[in-house]
Design a protein around this motif. Structure first.
Motif, PDB file in Angstrom:
ATOM      1  N   GLY A   1       0.893  14.510  13.196  1.00 10.92           N
ATOM      2  CA  GLY A   1      -0.090  13.431  13.100  1.00 10.92           C
ATOM      3  C   GLY A   1      -0.456  13.003  11.686  1.00 10.92           C
ATOM      4  N   GLY A   2      -0.735  11.891  11.499  1.00 11.98           N
ATOM      5  CA  GLY A   2      -1.312  11.384  10.282  1.00 11.98           C
ATOM      6  C   GLY A   2      -0.502  11.365   9.205  1.00 11.98           C
ATOM      7  N   VAL A   3       0.740  10.984   9.287  1.00  5.84           N
ATOM      8  CA  VAL A   3       1.672  11.069   8.341  1.00  5.84           C
ATOM      9  C   VAL A   3       2.244   9.494   7.945  1.00  5.84           C
ATOM     10  CG1 VAL A   3       2.785  13.349   8.761  1.00  5.84           C
ATOM     11  CG2 VAL A   3       3.874  11.412  10.098  1.00  5.84           C
ATOM     12  N   GLY A   4       1.509   8.819   8.553  1.00  8.05           N
ATOM     13  CA  GLY A   4       1.851   7.151   8.073  1.00  8.05           C
ATOM     14  C   GLY A   4       2.848   6.466   8.855  1.00  8.05           C
ATOM     15  N   LYS A   5       2.902   7.063  10.306  1.00  8.25           N
ATOM     16  CA  LYS A   5       3.613   6.220  11.192  1.00  8.25           C
ATOM     17  C   LYS A   5       3.122   4.885  11.495  1.00  8.25           C
ATOM     18  CE  LYS A   5       2.770   9.337  14.285  1.00  8.25           C
ATOM     19  NZ  LYS A   5       2.089  10.425  13.538  1.00  8.25           N
ATOM     20  N   THR A   6       1.996   4.814  11.908  1.00  4.44           N
ATOM     21  CA  THR A   6       1.305   3.538  12.426  1.00  4.44           C
ATOM     22  C   THR A   6       1.290   2.507  11.217  1.00  4.44           C
ATOM     23  OG1 THR A   6      -0.016   4.631  13.960  1.00  4.44           O
ATOM     24  CG2 THR A   6      -0.678   2.487  13.246  1.00  4.44           C
ATOM     25  N   THR A   7       1.015   3.226  10.026  1.00  7.76           N
ATOM     26  CA  THR A   7       0.990   2.251   8.838  1.00  7.76           C
ATOM     27  C   THR A   7       2.182   1.635   8.498  1.00  7.76           C
ATOM     28  OG1 THR A   7      -0.697   3.790   7.866  1.00  7.76           O
ATOM     29  CG2 THR A   7       0.460   2.368   6.231  1.00  7.76           C
ATOM     30  N   THR A   8       3.369   2.556   8.762  1.00  7.61           N
ATOM     31  CA  THR A   8       4.689   2.037   8.617  1.00  7.61           C
ATOM     32  C   THR A   8       5.083   1.111   9.219  1.00  7.61           C
ATOM     33  OG1 THR A   8       5.162   4.022   7.467  1.00  7.61           O
ATOM     34  CG2 THR A   8       7.027   2.680   8.379  1.00  7.61           C
TER      35      THR A   8
ATOM     36  N   ASN B   1       1.994   6.231  -2.700  1.00  7.40           N
ATOM     37  CA  ASN B   1       0.285   6.314  -2.425  1.00  7.40           C
ATOM     38  C   ASN B   1      -0.216   5.274  -2.957  1.00  7.40           C
ATOM     39  OD1 ASN B   1      -1.530   7.938  -1.126  1.00  7.40           O
ATOM     40  ND2 ASN B   1      -2.239   8.724  -3.133  1.00  7.40           N
ATOM     41  N   ASN B   2      -0.883   4.589  -2.217  1.00  5.95           N
ATOM     42  CA  ASN B   2      -1.628   3.223  -2.636  1.00  5.95           C
ATOM     43  C   ASN B   2      -2.847   3.014  -1.736  1.00  5.95           C
ATOM     44  OD1 ASN B   2      -0.870  -0.332  -2.514  1.00  5.95           O
ATOM     45  ND2 ASN B   2      -2.008   0.744  -4.148  1.00  5.95           N
ATOM     46  N   ILE B   3      -4.004   3.018  -2.514  1.00 10.80           N
ATOM     47  CA  ILE B   3      -5.143   2.867  -1.824  1.00 10.80           C
ATOM     48  C   ILE B   3      -5.280   1.468  -1.027  1.00 10.80           C
ATOM     49  CG2 ILE B   3      -6.501   1.716  -3.985  1.00 10.80           C
ATOM     50  CD1 ILE B   3      -7.873   4.375  -1.346  1.00 10.80           C
TER      51      ILE B   3
HETATM   52  N1  LIG Z   1       1.234   4.733   1.189  1.00 12.53           N
HETATM   53  C1  LIG Z   1      -0.194   5.323   1.420  1.00 12.53           C
HETATM   54  N2  LIG Z   1      -0.953   5.264   0.665  1.00 12.53           N
HETATM   55  C2  LIG Z   1      -2.242   5.561   0.888  1.00 12.53           C
HETATM   56  N3  LIG Z   1      -2.702   5.750   2.066  1.00 12.53           N
HETATM   57  C3  LIG Z   1      -1.900   5.692   3.176  1.00 12.53           C
HETATM   58  C4  LIG Z   1      -0.515   5.421   3.159  1.00 12.53           C
HETATM   59  N4  LIG Z   1       0.206   5.463   4.172  1.00 12.53           N
HETATM   60  C5  LIG Z   1      -0.856   5.774   4.868  1.00 12.53           C
HETATM   61  N5  LIG Z   1      -1.657   6.120   4.589  1.00 12.53           N
HETATM   62  C6  LIG Z   1      -3.203   6.479   5.179  1.00 12.53           C
HETATM   63  O1  LIG Z   1      -3.142   7.675   5.675  1.00 12.53           O
HETATM   64  C7  LIG Z   1      -3.827   7.872   6.975  1.00 12.53           C
HETATM   65  C8  LIG Z   1      -2.598   8.102   8.115  1.00 12.53           C
HETATM   66  O2  LIG Z   1      -1.841   7.167   8.458  1.00 12.53           O
HETATM   67  P1  LIG Z   1      -1.523   6.572   9.921  1.00 12.53           P
HETATM   68  O3  LIG Z   1      -2.671   6.370  10.642  1.00 12.53           O
HETATM   69  O4  LIG Z   1      -0.470   5.551   9.728  1.00 12.53           O
HETATM   70  O5  LIG Z   1      -0.511   7.930  10.558  1.00 12.53           O
HETATM   71  P2  LIG Z   1      -0.170   8.316  11.859  1.00 12.53           P
HETATM   72  O6  LIG Z   1       0.974   9.136  11.476  1.00 12.53           O
HETATM   73  O7  LIG Z   1       0.077   7.086  12.408  1.00 12.53           O
HETATM   74  O8  LIG Z   1      -1.496   8.956  12.389  1.00 12.53           O
HETATM   75  P3  LIG Z   1      -1.261   9.526  13.924  1.00 12.53           P
HETATM   76  O9  LIG Z   1      -0.488  10.610  14.151  1.00 12.53           O
HETATM   77  O10 LIG Z   1      -2.901   9.687  14.170  1.00 12.53           O
HETATM   78  O11 LIG Z   1      -0.989   8.306  14.812  1.00 12.53           O
HETATM   79  C9  LIG Z   1      -4.475   6.281   7.163  1.00 12.53           C
HETATM   80  O12 LIG Z   1      -5.695   6.443   6.578  1.00 12.53           O
HETATM   81  C10 LIG Z   1      -3.415   5.451   6.349  1.00 12.53           C
HETATM   82  O13 LIG Z   1      -4.402   4.443   5.772  1.00 12.53           O
END
Ligand SMILES: Nc1ncnc2c1ncn2[C@@H]1O[C@H](COP(=O)(O)OP(=O)(O)OP(=O)(O)O)[C@@H](O)[C@H]1O
Ligand SMILES: [Mg+2]
Length: 257
Positions: free
Chosen positions: A8-15, A212-214
């Motif tokens: 979880g929380g590894v940037g899947k949804t963000t991607t 990593n980018n805010i």
């Molecule tokens: N490249 C990045 N730079 C900075 N912050 C990031 C980056 N990618 C993702 N984040 C941040 O990291 C956090 C987790 O990202 P995200 O929700 O996409 O993960 P996820 O794998 O979809 O989580 P979950 O398992 O809960 O579905 C979020 O707060 C997101 O804004």
């Protein structure tokens, strides 16, 4: 393309959100399927997750549902979405693994989507298995900071699982790894990326990945892609480059389903 990882929380949804926007910016018709009941991909594209009465992608997995999922428009022209259903819970009795693949085939024969992106929950259940079976390509984002050796092993197991299920269904699913939230100044990041390269080979790792980018995190808070919120940021640049990399490899549907 399915974007998944068992962590979880590894940037899947963000991607999913930013890759969808980056593809849309190149004029492609894009469909996002939000399979995670948290509904974060729906949120990130400016739509809310829906209630049980509405036509979410999760409807496919409810035997009693009379109607199918419904595609809705996002703010960006040519980028559509099927939202998640907040109250959805997986049941152990759900065994069909090709429901999603069948639905996507139906939709693709009617609409001209060139790219379909699927966001998944971080658990290996029916939803993730359906997403893996529906995908011609599987993109695995990972954070090199806390991934460590254990995370690399989890990726290996996922790859093995994909290989065995691909044999079963005559598919040649492609697995690509994407380092995200990368900070090259951190020794640990460089070491973990090297370890992943050794394990999987250069052709499977999309380098340099997403820095990593805010601005990426901020954009999400405003329910926007980073391409809309901060088009000049390194985050926007990295996701645009990622689309170029994936396009250079050829359209997803030509890479062998
Ligand atoms: N490249 C990045 N730079 C900075 N912050 C990031 C980056 N990618 C993702 N984040 C941040 O990291 C956090 C987790 O990202 P995200 O929700 O996409 O993960 P996820 O794998 O979809 O989580 P979950 O398992 O809960 O579905 C979020 O707060 C997101 O804004
Ligand atoms: Mg998510």
């Amino acid at each position: 393309m399915t974007i998944t990882n068992r962590k979880g929380g590894v940037g899947k949804t963000t991607t999913v959100v930013n890759l969808a926007a980056a593809w849309q910016a190149t004029g492609r018709r894009v469909l996002v399927l939000d399979l995670d009941a948290q509904g974060h991909a729906s949120w990130g594209l400016g739509r809310k997750a829906v209630s049980r009465q509405e036509a979410s992608i999760h409807r496919l997995f409810r035997e009693e549902a009379a109607e199918g999922p419904m595609i809705v428009a996002s703010r960006l022209p040519g980028l559509d979405l099927v939202p998640a259903e907040r109250s959805f819970e997986e049941r152990h009795s759900m065994v069909k693994r090709d429901l999603l693949a069948q639905w996507i085939r139906q939709v693709a024969s009617k609409s001209a989507y060139e790219v379909v992106l699927i966001d998944t929950p971080p658990v290996l259940g029916t939803l993730m298995i359906n997403a893996l079976h529906a995908a011609d390509m599987v993109l695995v984002p990972f954070v090199p900071h806390f991934l460590g050796l254990d995370g690399v092993q989890q990726l290996v197991r996922l790859a093995d699982y994909l290989r065995s299920s691909a044999e079963e269904t005559q598919q040649q699913g492609r697995l690509l790894l994407l380092p995200v939230m990368v900070d090259k100044r951190l020794k640990q990041h460089r070491e973990v990326i090297d370890a992943v390269l050794n394990q999987f080979g250069r052709e499977r790792v999309l380098l340099p990945g997403i820095r990593n980018n805010i601005r990426i995190a901020e954009a999400f808070g405003y329910a926007q892609s980073v391409l809309e919120y901060a088009p000049e940021s390194s985050g926007a640049e990295d996701y645009r480059n990622l689309v170029n990399q994936l396009q250079a490899a050829g359209p997803a549907h030509e890479q062998g389903v």
